[in-house]
Enzyme design. Structure first.
Site, PDB file in Angstrom:
ATOM      1  N   LYS A  75       0.842  -1.201   0.000  1.00  0.00           N
ATOM      2  CA  LYS A  75       0.000   0.000   0.000  1.00  0.00           C
ATOM      3  C   LYS A  75       0.878   1.251   0.000  1.00  0.00           C
ATOM      4  CE  LYS A  75      -3.886  -2.361   2.200  1.00  0.00           C
ATOM      5  NZ  LYS A  75      -4.602  -2.715   3.448  1.00  0.00           N
ATOM      6  N   GLN A  98      -4.303  -1.502   9.885  1.00  0.00           N
ATOM      7  CA  GLN A  98      -4.334  -2.798   9.213  1.00  0.00           C
ATOM      8  C   GLN A  98      -4.960  -3.861  10.114  1.00  0.00           C
ATOM      9  OE1 GLN A  98      -3.531  -3.320   6.005  1.00  0.00           O
ATOM     10  NE2 GLN A  98      -3.995  -5.510   6.110  1.00  0.00           N
ATOM     11  N   ASP A 115     -10.616   3.466   4.703  1.00  0.00           N
ATOM     12  CA  ASP A 115     -11.074   2.076   4.583  1.00  0.00           C
ATOM     13  C   ASP A 115     -12.603   2.002   4.483  1.00  0.00           C
ATOM     14  OD1 ASP A 115      -9.158  -0.025   4.508  1.00  0.00           O
ATOM     15  OD2 ASP A 115      -8.574   0.404   6.579  1.00  0.00           O
TER      16      ASP A 115
HETATM   17  N1  GUN Z   1      -7.087  -6.516   6.304  1.00  0.00           N
HETATM   18  C1  GUN Z   1      -7.541  -7.197   5.230  1.00  0.00           C
HETATM   19  N2  GUN Z   1      -8.106  -6.361   4.330  1.00  0.00           N
HETATM   20  C2  GUN Z   1      -8.020  -5.117   4.859  1.00  0.00           C
HETATM   21  C3  GUN Z   1      -8.424  -3.841   4.396  1.00  0.00           C
HETATM   22  O1  GUN Z   1      -9.014  -3.661   3.317  1.00  0.00           O
HETATM   23  N3  GUN Z   1      -8.120  -2.791   5.221  1.00  0.00           N
HETATM   24  C4  GUN Z   1      -7.514  -2.962   6.429  1.00  0.00           C
HETATM   25  N4  GUN Z   1      -7.297  -1.883   7.169  1.00  0.00           N
HETATM   26  N5  GUN Z   1      -7.132  -4.140   6.879  1.00  0.00           N
HETATM   27  C5  GUN Z   1      -7.382  -5.218   6.105  1.00  0.00           C
END
Ligand code: GUN
Length: 299
Positions: free
Chosen positions: A54, A98, A121
């Site tokens: 990311k 995350q 998110d």
């Molecule tokens: N863990 C798995 N997918 C995601 C996501 O889209 N965002 C976040 N913050 N954590 C995740």
């Protein structure tokens, strides 16, 4: 029949390029570089890779990013303090905590504490509620990525029967909600299946578009797919040192009209949509300045 491959990598690259162009324009106009602040608690190897990817994508698109890396023993109070610091920092436009978080931390309490205007998110209840009502501030990254993939691949959702396999807060639930909305790229008839669904194979076989998000390697086999259906695989399961989806690719590719691979399908789209949201967050914050009143009890 040999299914047509829906190339998530290429479709995501086009979105990222568009974000890069728009971010450059925004920077020229305002002097602001959109900034994503990631928070990683613990040392889960998959989460570390996702966060690294990311941040790399931010870099390539001309966005900036930072990472707060916290030990696995971090308490909820300590994590909330980090979130509050990022909420208060005018140089941070998007906050990404995350998931999953270690068991001593109540995930929802942390997600509720993120300022909704920085919630790239789209996990905060205010943003989920807005999305449900069809007046979104942000769209959730993976479901939005799937919606964009379908559109870019020329798959008509209006009137189609979409079966979503899985009811998670991150994918299943928001996926169903997005596709049942009024409007382009939606207007579908949606069924959600889960562990309690009766006659699951028979229900899956009624899908014009089948979206698998249950986290079980190779769960969707050819007998569960209607010939000519479109199959989207959101699964990312580690089997040995290989990443595999929820769909038995070899079998299903003999009956589906089109499908996404793993890797190279939905994964790159999630990141592309995160960039889009980070730019949007910076735009929103530039509009309201310091005047967005976040009155959560956690703030
Ligand atoms: N863990 C798995 N997918 C995601 C996501 O889209 N965002 C976040 N913050 N954590 C995740």
């Amino acid at each position: 029949m040999q299914a047509r491959l829906i190339d998530g990598k290429a479709i995501a690259a086009a979105v990222r390029e568009q974000v890069a162009t728009q971010a450059a324009g925004f920077r020229a106009q305002t002097g602001i570089i959109p900034h994503l602040a990631a928070v990683l608690v613990g040392r889960d190897p998959a989460s570390s890779v996702y966060v690294k990817n990311k941040r790399l994508a931010c870099d390539k698109a001309g966005l900036s990013s930072s990472l707060d890396e916290l030990p696995a023993e971090t308490t909820q109070t300590e994590l909330l303090a980090v979130v509050r610091r990022l909420n208060a920092d005018p140089g941070v436009h998007g906050i990404l905590v995350q998931l999953p978080l270690p068991p001593q931390i109540e995930t929802q309490a942390v997600l509720d504490a993120v300022n909704p205007i920085k919630d790239v998110d789209c996990f905060h209840p205010e943003n989920v509620g807005r999305m449900v009502q069809g007046r979104p501030r942000f769209l959730p990254c993976t479901p939005h990525g799937v919606q964009h993939l379908l559109h870019a691949a020329g798959v008509e959702t209006a009137g189609a029967h979409v079966v979503v396999l899985g009811r998670s807060e991150i994918v299943g639930k928001p996926m169903a909600l997005l596709l049942m909305q009024k409007g382009p790229g939606a207007n579908a008839t949606v069924t959600i299946c889960h562990s309690q669904t009766r006659n699951l194979t028979a229900v899956m076989r009624t899908a014009d578009i089948l979206i698998a998000a249950i986290g079980r390697a190779g769960f969707v086999t050819a007998d569960a797919v209607k010939p000519g259906a479109v199959v989207i695989d959101v699964g990312t399961n580690r089997v040995g040192d290989k990443l595999v989806g929820d769909v038995d690719f070899a079998g299903v590719s003999q009956v589906a009209a089109a499908m996404t691979p793993v890797p190279g399908g939905v994964g790159p789209m999630t990141i592309a949509m995160l960039l889009k949201n980070t730019l949007e967050a910076a735009r929103l914050q530039a509009k309201v300045g310091g005047h967005f009143n976040f009155s959560s009890s956690q703030s």
